[in-house]
Design a protein around this motif. Structure first.
Motif, short mmCIF file in Angstrom:
data_model
loop_
_atom_site.label_atom_id
_atom_site.label_comp_id
_atom_site.label_asym_id
_atom_site.label_seq_id
_atom_site.Cartn_x
_atom_site.Cartn_y
_atom_site.Cartn_z
N VAL A 104 -19.11 4.05 -54.57
CA VAL A 104 -19.90 2.92 -54.09
C VAL A 104 -20.43 3.30 -52.71
N LYS A 105 -21.73 3.25 -52.54
CA LYS A 105 -22.34 3.55 -51.26
C LYS A 105 -22.22 2.32 -50.37
N VAL A 106 -21.74 2.53 -49.14
CA VAL A 106 -21.55 1.43 -48.20
C VAL A 106 -22.35 1.74 -46.94
N GLU A 107 -23.14 0.77 -46.50
CA GLU A 107 -23.93 0.93 -45.27
C GLU A 107 -23.68 -0.25 -44.35
N GLN A 108 -23.40 0.05 -43.10
CA GLN A 108 -23.18 -0.99 -42.10
C GLN A 108 -24.36 -1.01 -41.13
N SER A 109 -24.67 -2.20 -40.65
CA SER A 109 -25.70 -2.32 -39.62
C SER A 109 -25.37 -3.49 -38.70
N PRO A 110 -25.74 -3.39 -37.45
CA PRO A 110 -26.31 -2.21 -36.80
C PRO A 110 -25.23 -1.14 -36.61
N SER A 111 -25.66 0.11 -36.42
CA SER A 111 -24.69 1.19 -36.25
C SER A 111 -24.08 1.16 -34.86
N LEU A 116 -23.94 -1.46 -31.26
CA LEU A 116 -24.29 -2.77 -30.74
C LEU A 116 -23.73 -2.92 -29.34
N ASN A 117 -24.58 -3.25 -28.39
CA ASN A 117 -24.16 -3.51 -27.01
C ASN A 117 -24.39 -4.98 -26.72
N LEU A 118 -23.31 -5.66 -26.31
CA LEU A 118 -23.39 -7.10 -26.08
C LEU A 118 -22.98 -7.45 -24.67
N GLN A 119 -23.49 -8.56 -24.20
CA GLN A 119 -22.99 -9.15 -22.97
C GLN A 119 -21.81 -10.04 -23.35
N GLU A 120 -20.83 -10.10 -22.48
CA GLU A 120 -19.67 -10.96 -22.74
C GLU A 120 -20.15 -12.39 -22.97
N GLY A 121 -19.61 -13.04 -23.99
CA GLY A 121 -19.98 -14.40 -24.33
C GLY A 121 -21.04 -14.50 -25.43
N ALA A 122 -21.68 -13.39 -25.74
CA ALA A 122 -22.73 -13.40 -26.78
C ALA A 122 -22.10 -13.42 -28.17
N ASN A 123 -22.87 -13.90 -29.13
CA ASN A 123 -22.46 -13.88 -30.53
C ASN A 123 -23.12 -12.67 -31.21
N CYS A 124 -22.48 -12.15 -32.25
CA CYS A 124 -23.10 -11.05 -32.99
C CYS A 124 -22.67 -11.11 -34.45
N THR A 125 -23.48 -10.49 -35.30
CA THR A 125 -23.18 -10.39 -36.71
C THR A 125 -23.35 -8.95 -37.15
N LEU A 126 -22.32 -8.40 -37.79
CA LEU A 126 -22.38 -7.09 -38.40
C LEU A 126 -22.54 -7.29 -39.90
N ARG A 127 -23.30 -6.42 -40.53
CA ARG A 127 -23.55 -6.54 -41.96
C ARG A 127 -23.10 -5.28 -42.67
N PHE A 183 -12.15 -3.98 -40.85
CA PHE A 183 -11.16 -3.42 -39.94
C PHE A 183 -11.74 -3.31 -38.54
N GLN A 184 -10.85 -3.31 -37.57
CA GLN A 184 -11.21 -3.06 -36.18
C GLN A 184 -10.38 -1.88 -35.70
N GLN A 185 -11.01 -0.95 -34.97
CA GLN A 185 -10.27 0.16 -34.39
C GLN A 185 -10.61 0.24 -32.92
N ASN A 186 -9.61 -0.02 -32.08
CA ASN A 186 -9.79 0.08 -30.64
C ASN A 186 -9.77 1.55 -30.25
N THR A 193 -14.59 -0.24 -32.65
CA THR A 193 -15.33 0.18 -33.83
C THR A 193 -14.95 -0.75 -34.95
N TYR A 194 -15.92 -1.25 -35.70
CA TYR A 194 -15.68 -2.15 -36.82
C TYR A 194 -16.11 -1.46 -38.11
N LEU A 195 -15.28 -1.54 -39.11
CA LEU A 195 -15.52 -0.85 -40.38
C LEU A 195 -15.33 -1.80 -41.55
N CYS A 196 -16.18 -1.67 -42.56
CA CYS A 196 -15.94 -2.41 -43.79
C CYS A 196 -15.57 -1.39 -44.87
N ALA A 197 -14.72 -1.80 -45.77
CA ALA A 197 -14.27 -0.94 -46.86
C ALA A 197 -14.25 -1.73 -48.16
N VAL A 198 -14.79 -1.13 -49.21
CA VAL A 198 -14.80 -1.78 -50.53
C VAL A 198 -13.91 -1.02 -51.47
#
Length: 109
Positions: free
Chosen positions: A22-29, A31-42, A55-58, A104-109
């Motif tokens: 299964v091919k998996v693609e995440q976006s955006p690759s 992302l730079n945010l200001q503290e307090g901002a909202n974001c969506t990863l796809r 998953f999250q990897q610090n 780093t945020y990762l999705c896995a199927v």
């Protein structure tokens, strides 16, 4: 006993050969945010799947599972995830980002 192990190994080999990639693609690759901002990863995937994990990897750390999701939406404090298996995508939404969300945020199927 040896025959039993050979049969088991043969069965495992057959199961591995039937696994479909299964091919998996995440976006955006990136992302730079200001503290307090909202974001969506796809996360888009090329085939219908039954479950997905986020998953999250610090930096320098191990993987932390944020969500295991089969459909619909799940929420945990400022994080939420949706999964639409019919349209083959999932989102991870971070509300009011904080410094400790830098990872780093990762999705896995």
């Amino acid at each position: 006993m040896k025959r039993w192990w050979e049969a088991l190994l043969g069965l495992l080999w057959v199961q591995v050969c039937w696994v479909k990639a299964v091919k998996v693609e995440q976006s955006p690759s990136v992302l730079n945010l200001q503290e307090g901002a909202n974001c969506t990863l796809r996360c888009n995937f090329s085939a219908t799947v039954k479950t997905l994990q986020w998953f999250q990897q610090n930096p320098g750390g191990s993987l932390i599972r944020l969500f295991f999701i089969a459909s619909g939406m799940k929420q945990n404090e400022r994080l939420s995830s949706t999964m639409n298996s019919k349209e083959r995508y999932s989102t991870l939404h971070i509300t009011a980002s904080q410094l400790e969300d830098a990872a780093t945020y990762l999705c896995a199927v």
